[in-house]
Design a protein around this motif. Structure first.
Motif, PDB file in Angstrom:
ATOM      1  N   ARG A  67       0.834  -1.207   0.000  1.00 32.10           N
ATOM      2  CA  ARG A  67       0.000   0.000   0.000  1.00 32.10           C
ATOM      3  C   ARG A  67       0.867   1.254   0.000  1.00 32.10           C
ATOM      4  NH1 ARG A  67      -4.676   1.681   4.490  1.00 32.10           N
ATOM      5  NH2 ARG A  67      -5.299   3.633   3.447  1.00 32.10           N
ATOM      6  N   SER A  68       1.952   1.233   0.773  1.00 33.79           N
ATOM      7  CA  SER A  68       2.859   2.378   0.813  1.00 33.79           C
ATOM      8  C   SER A  68       3.472   2.649  -0.552  1.00 33.79           C
ATOM      9  CB  SER A  68       3.968   2.128   1.843  1.00 33.79           C
ATOM     10  OG  SER A  68       4.902   3.168   1.835  1.00 33.79           O
ATOM     11  N   ARG A  69       3.912   1.583  -1.253  1.00 30.33           N
ATOM     12  CA  ARG A  69       4.490   1.752  -2.581  1.00 30.33           C
ATOM     13  C   ARG A  69       3.433   2.230  -3.578  1.00 30.33           C
ATOM     14  NH1 ARG A  69       6.743  -3.349  -1.693  1.00 30.33           N
ATOM     15  NH2 ARG A  69       5.629  -4.232  -3.460  1.00 30.33           N
ATOM     16  N   TYR A  70       2.201   1.721  -3.421  1.00 32.17           N
ATOM     17  CA  TYR A  70       1.119   2.141  -4.319  1.00 32.17           C
ATOM     18  C   TYR A  70       0.785   3.616  -4.102  1.00 32.17           C
ATOM     19  CZ  TYR A  70      -3.426   2.410  -6.593  1.00 32.17           C
ATOM     20  OH  TYR A  70      -4.473   2.775  -7.390  1.00 32.17           O
ATOM     21  N   ASP A  71       0.744   4.060  -2.825  1.00 31.66           N
ATOM     22  CA  ASP A  71       0.454   5.460  -2.529  1.00 31.66           C
ATOM     23  C   ASP A  71       1.515   6.383  -3.106  1.00 31.66           C
ATOM     24  OD1 ASP A  71      -1.827   4.780  -1.200  1.00 31.66           O
ATOM     25  OD2 ASP A  71      -0.942   4.863   0.801  1.00 31.66           O
ATOM     26  N   GLN A  72       2.761   5.913  -3.143  1.00 38.45           N
ATOM     27  CA  GLN A  72       3.865   6.754  -3.601  1.00 38.45           C
ATOM     28  C   GLN A  72       4.037   6.725  -5.113  1.00 38.45           C
ATOM     29  OE1 GLN A  72       7.539   5.898  -1.632  1.00 38.45           O
ATOM     30  NE2 GLN A  72       8.593   7.680  -2.456  1.00 38.45           N
ATOM     31  N   VAL A  78       3.743  -1.273  -7.642  1.00 36.18           N
ATOM     32  CA  VAL A  78       3.430  -2.642  -7.231  1.00 36.18           C
ATOM     33  C   VAL A  78       3.357  -3.602  -8.403  1.00 36.18           C
ATOM     34  CG1 VAL A  78       2.223  -2.014  -5.119  1.00 36.18           C
ATOM     35  CG2 VAL A  78       0.970  -2.037  -7.273  1.00 36.18           C
ATOM     36  N   LYS A  79       3.750  -3.117  -9.587  1.00 35.39           N
ATOM     37  CA  LYS A  79       3.722  -3.973 -10.770  1.00 35.39           C
ATOM     38  C   LYS A  79       5.076  -4.624 -10.967  1.00 35.39           C
ATOM     39  CE  LYS A  79       2.629  -3.990 -15.714  1.00 35.39           C
ATOM     40  NZ  LYS A  79       2.217  -3.192 -16.866  1.00 35.39           N
ATOM     41  N   GLY A  80       5.131  -5.952 -10.830  1.00 33.24           N
ATOM     42  CA  GLY A  80       6.376  -6.695 -11.064  1.00 33.24           C
ATOM     43  C   GLY A  80       7.434  -6.421 -10.030  1.00 33.24           C
ATOM     44  N   ARG A  84       0.958  -7.237  -6.633  1.00 29.86           N
ATOM     45  CA  ARG A  84       0.181  -7.899  -7.670  1.00 29.86           C
ATOM     46  C   ARG A  84      -0.589  -6.878  -8.487  1.00 29.86           C
ATOM     47  NH1 ARG A  84      -0.614 -13.440  -6.931  1.00 29.86           N
ATOM     48  NH2 ARG A  84       0.298 -14.283  -5.058  1.00 29.86           N
ATOM     49  N   GLY A  85      -0.197  -5.600  -8.359  1.00 29.33           N
ATOM     50  CA  GLY A  85      -0.953  -4.576  -9.040  1.00 29.33           C
ATOM     51  C   GLY A  85      -0.603  -4.469 -10.500  1.00 29.33           C
ATOM     52  N   ASN A 229      18.327   0.747  -4.770  1.00 33.04           N
ATOM     53  CA  ASN A 229      18.049   0.221  -3.440  1.00 33.04           C
ATOM     54  C   ASN A 229      16.533   0.186  -3.211  1.00 33.04           C
ATOM     55  OD1 ASN A 229      18.977  -0.623  -0.767  1.00 33.04           O
ATOM     56  ND2 ASN A 229      18.147   1.309  -0.054  1.00 33.04           N
ATOM     57  N   GLY A 230      16.024  -0.936  -2.692  1.00 32.37           N
ATOM     58  CA  GLY A 230      14.599  -1.064  -2.431  1.00 32.37           C
ATOM     59  C   GLY A 230      13.812  -1.695  -3.559  1.00 32.37           C
ATOM     60  N   MET A 231      14.420  -1.840  -4.738  1.00 32.44           N
ATOM     61  CA  MET A 231      13.721  -2.506  -5.832  1.00 32.44           C
ATOM     62  C   MET A 231      13.671  -4.012  -5.585  1.00 32.44           C
ATOM     63  SD  MET A 231      15.007  -0.632  -9.339  1.00 32.44           S
ATOM     64  CE  MET A 231      14.482   1.029  -9.736  1.00 32.44           C
TER      65      MET A 231
END
Length: 381
Positions: A67-72, A78-80, A84-85, A229-231
């Motif tokens: 959710r945090s990644r989607y909000d940002q 969230v794709k790949g 699962r977005g 970093n973070g990917m």
């Protein structure tokens, strides 16, 4: 067949605000799942599409990290990359019922379909640490993980060889039992086979009926140049083996890039500070600038100001998606000496006279004061 838009806002799909709590998101999903459930909309392809869309949205928004990644970053976040977005991810309705079995168990008393067939295994997660140079050039790392594999003795069936699983007599292999209560049909998981539709009379002597065993494996992970970093990297089919000899889940690898002592990364760009003296920035100079790999000659124009940034095109990080390489931003930092020897101080005081700049008077050192004391110079400071 109706085609649902793949990029609808997940908050819009679940009819919640972006500040909604986890409980609010879950309640809204339950309500929509009941509304569009296939059992309540037989033959309605549009309802099924919405049912899948709601499941996809809930899968992301119910996970704090996704959710945090989607909000940002939106769907791209969230794709790949562990989420699962960004498009349909559930292969069929059985995947949804299995993934959210606890929710559908609360609503319908069990899953949404028989579990007698092969099912996809769970995804697993691991991490790899690399240096900034490895991130810039790309590399290959060995990763050791523990996961589940199909039992070699029973081939994942859970039954002892020679004694195959039998069809459940209680539910006739359906995995569910249906009770009629007036106008309503209540569907519950079969208590005899627990939804599998099969009953194992003789469990495998190796896996004791689970159909899976532990294994430790080493995998070579290819890390593309430019990764940050973070990917995350997704290794398809390297997760847990599925029940009933089902396909494996996926392995998500978190990338952690170590800090560099000289360079800082800002997206595709690199930033480094270069310490220079007053004479170098005032008169200009040429320095040998260290890069991630090797060096490059860099001219500092006369009159360069402290904090000024010199851009070197294409000397930053590569784009892992094949776009333009980033730049190297060289920040000029002025070095002021803390102590001066006498010739240096005299030269600077002469410069101050030329510039007509007011400076602090000369302060005599300890040795000079001792000499003045013994010389008897009453005018000595």
């Amino acid at each position: 067949m109706p085609v649902m838009p793949t990029q609808r806002c997940y908050y819009e799909v679940l009819s919640v605000s972006k500040t909604a709590s986890g409980d609010e998101i879950k309640r809204s999903y339950k309500k929509l799942a009941v509304q569009f459930h296939p059992d309540r909309n037989p033959g309605d392809e549009e309802a099924i599409a919405k049912f899948k869309e709601c499941a996809e949205a809930y899968e992301v928004l119910s996970d704090p990290d996704k959710r945090s990644r989607y909000d940002q970053y939106g769907h791209a976040g969230v794709k790949g990359a562990g989420g699962r977005g960004g498009g349909p991810q559930f292969q069929d309705l059985g995947d949804i019922f299995e993934h959210f079995g606890d929710i559908f168990g609360d609503m319908f008393g069990g899953g949404g379909g028989s579990r007698s067939g092969p099912r996809r295994g769970s995804d697993i997660r691991a991490a790899v640490e690399i240096t900034l140079l490895e991130a810039a050039e790309g590399c290959e790392k060995e990763l050791r993980i523990d996961r589940k594999k199909a039992c070699g003795r029973c081939s994942g069936s859970g039954a002892e060889p020679g004694h195959p699983a039998e069809t459940c007599d209680y539910c006739a292999g359906q995995g569910q039992v249906v009770q009629a209560q007036g106008f309503f049909r209540v569907q519950t998981t079969c208590p005899a086979c627990r939804g599998s539709g099969k009953v194992i009379r003789h469990k495998c002597n190796s896996c004791y009926g689970s159909g899976r065993q532990d294994e430790s494996v080493s995998l070579n992970v290819k890390i593309p140049a430019g990764i940050d970093n973070g990917m995350q990297l997704c290794l398809r089919g390297e997760g847990e083996a599925g029940p009933n000899d089902g396909p494996r889940g996926d392995l998500y690898v978190d990338i952690r890039v170590h800090d560099h002592r000289r360079f800082q990364r800002e997206g595709a760009h690199l930033v480094c500070e270069v310490p220079l003296t007053y004479t170098q920035v005032a008169l200009g100079t040429e320095i040998e600038l260290p890069l991630l790999k090797g060096t490059q000659s860099l001219k500092i124009p006369a009159g360069t100001q402290p904090g000024e940034v010199i851009k070197l095109r294409g000397q930053g990080m590569p784009d892992p998606r094949g776009g333009r390489r980033g730049d190297l931003h060289v920040v000029v930092r002025l070095i002021v000496p803390r102590k001066l020897d006498e010739p240096h101080e005299q030269a600077l005081r002469k410069l101050a006279e030329i510039e007509k700049t007011r400076v602090s008077p000369h302060e005599k050192g300890w040795f000079e004061k001792v000499v003045d004391f013994f010389s008897g110079d009453d005018d000595a400071e």
